[in-house]
Write a protein that holds these residues in place. Sequence first.
Motif, PDB file in Angstrom:
ATOM      1  N   ARG A  79       0.821  -1.215   0.000  1.00 13.61           N
ATOM      2  CA  ARG A  79       0.000   0.000   0.000  1.00 13.61           C
ATOM      3  C   ARG A  79       0.854   1.265   0.000  1.00 13.61           C
ATOM      4  O   ARG A  79       1.747   1.426   0.818  1.00 13.61           O
ATOM      5  CB  ARG A  79      -0.930   0.019   1.207  1.00 13.61           C
ATOM      6  CG  ARG A  79      -2.002  -1.047   1.104  1.00 13.61           C
ATOM      7  CD  ARG A  79      -3.132  -0.894   2.071  1.00 13.61           C
ATOM      8  NE  ARG A  79      -3.431   0.453   2.511  1.00 13.61           N
ATOM      9  CZ  ARG A  79      -4.191   1.324   1.849  1.00 13.61           C
ATOM     10  NH1 ARG A  79      -4.701   1.004   0.682  1.00 13.61           N
ATOM     11  NH2 ARG A  79      -4.442   2.515   2.349  1.00 13.61           N
ATOM     12  N   ARG A  80       0.548   2.148  -0.924  1.00 10.82           N
ATOM     13  CA  ARG A  80       1.270   3.424  -1.023  1.00 10.82           C
ATOM     14  C   ARG A  80       1.098   4.261   0.245  1.00 10.82           C
ATOM     15  O   ARG A  80       2.043   4.871   0.724  1.00 10.82           O
ATOM     16  CB  ARG A  80       0.798   4.203  -2.241  1.00 10.82           C
ATOM     17  CG  ARG A  80       1.512   5.535  -2.411  1.00 10.82           C
ATOM     18  CD  ARG A  80       1.159   6.186  -3.695  1.00 10.82           C
ATOM     19  NE  ARG A  80      -0.097   6.907  -3.540  1.00 10.82           N
ATOM     20  CZ  ARG A  80      -0.495   7.867  -4.343  1.00 10.82           C
ATOM     21  NH1 ARG A  80       0.228   8.185  -5.394  1.00 10.82           N
ATOM     22  NH2 ARG A  80      -1.626   8.491  -4.138  1.00 10.82           N
ATOM     23  N   TRP A  83       3.547   3.301   3.005  1.00  8.47           N
ATOM     24  CA  TRP A  83       4.928   3.737   2.780  1.00  8.47           C
ATOM     25  C   TRP A  83       5.071   5.253   2.878  1.00  8.47           C
ATOM     26  O   TRP A  83       6.095   5.758   3.338  1.00  8.47           O
ATOM     27  CB  TRP A  83       5.458   3.187   1.451  1.00  8.47           C
ATOM     28  CG  TRP A  83       5.623   1.700   1.566  1.00  8.47           C
ATOM     29  CD1 TRP A  83       4.854   0.742   0.966  1.00  8.47           C
ATOM     30  CD2 TRP A  83       6.566   1.014   2.383  1.00  8.47           C
ATOM     31  NE1 TRP A  83       5.279  -0.506   1.359  1.00  8.47           N
ATOM     32  CE2 TRP A  83       6.335  -0.370   2.224  1.00  8.47           C
ATOM     33  CE3 TRP A  83       7.591   1.422   3.231  1.00  8.47           C
ATOM     34  CZ2 TRP A  83       7.077  -1.340   2.887  1.00  8.47           C
ATOM     35  CZ3 TRP A  83       8.344   0.455   3.885  1.00  8.47           C
ATOM     36  CH2 TRP A  83       8.083  -0.900   3.715  1.00  8.47           C
ATOM     37  N   LEU A  84       4.050   5.994   2.471  1.00  5.35           N
ATOM     38  CA  LEU A  84       4.073   7.440   2.665  1.00  5.35           C
ATOM     39  C   LEU A  84       4.136   7.760   4.158  1.00  5.35           C
ATOM     40  O   LEU A  84       4.902   8.627   4.593  1.00  5.35           O
ATOM     41  CB  LEU A  84       2.845   8.095   2.032  1.00  5.35           C
ATOM     42  CG  LEU A  84       2.811   8.171   0.512  1.00  5.35           C
ATOM     43  CD1 LEU A  84       1.440   8.634   0.034  1.00  5.35           C
ATOM     44  CD2 LEU A  84       3.902   9.076  -0.017  1.00  5.35           C
ATOM     45  N   SER A 148      -4.726  10.777  -1.623  1.00  5.55           N
ATOM     46  CA  SER A 148      -5.008   9.350  -1.809  1.00  5.55           C
ATOM     47  C   SER A 148      -6.008   8.830  -0.795  1.00  5.55           C
ATOM     48  O   SER A 148      -6.695   7.847  -1.057  1.00  5.55           O
ATOM     49  CB  SER A 148      -3.713   8.537  -1.770  1.00  5.55           C
ATOM     50  OG  SER A 148      -3.162   8.539  -0.486  1.00  5.55           O
TER      51      SER A 148
END
Length: 154
Positions: A79-80, A83-84, A148
């Motif tokens: 999942r982005r 990591w963000l 997002s």
Amino acid sequence: MPRFADALYNIALTLWVGGLWAIGYVVAPTLFATLGGDRPLAGMLAGKLFELIGWIGLACASYLLLFELLHNGTAVWRRRAFWLLVVMLLLTVVSLFGVQPLLAQIKADALPREVMESVLRNRFATWHGVSSVLYLVQSLLGLLLVVSAGRGPR
């Protein structure tokens, strides 16, 4: 209960990222513009606010990462948003426990003069620039995270 956890996710994200943007790009510049004749006071107040948003970031990141882990299980690694959050947390830790104490030490070493009137001026300016870049990157990552998350915390 899941609705409360989802709402708390959105609140934590809003508090952290909104705080980053409000303090860094509205409040701090306003302090320097308003207290222009007293830059050391403006800098001290801005520094306290940056420290505060750092602690808020640690608390919010802890909840947000825990939510991501519990909500998404092993899929969290793909999942982005996860990591963000990890990168934003790392930037917060580096700033709060690395750069900010270093800036405070440089200021203390400059006493009884103000740091910008001392021989440590260039060193302070360099580390202040590093701090500013870290903050900008963190703010932009936060913006990506908010965009997002517009579809909800999942």
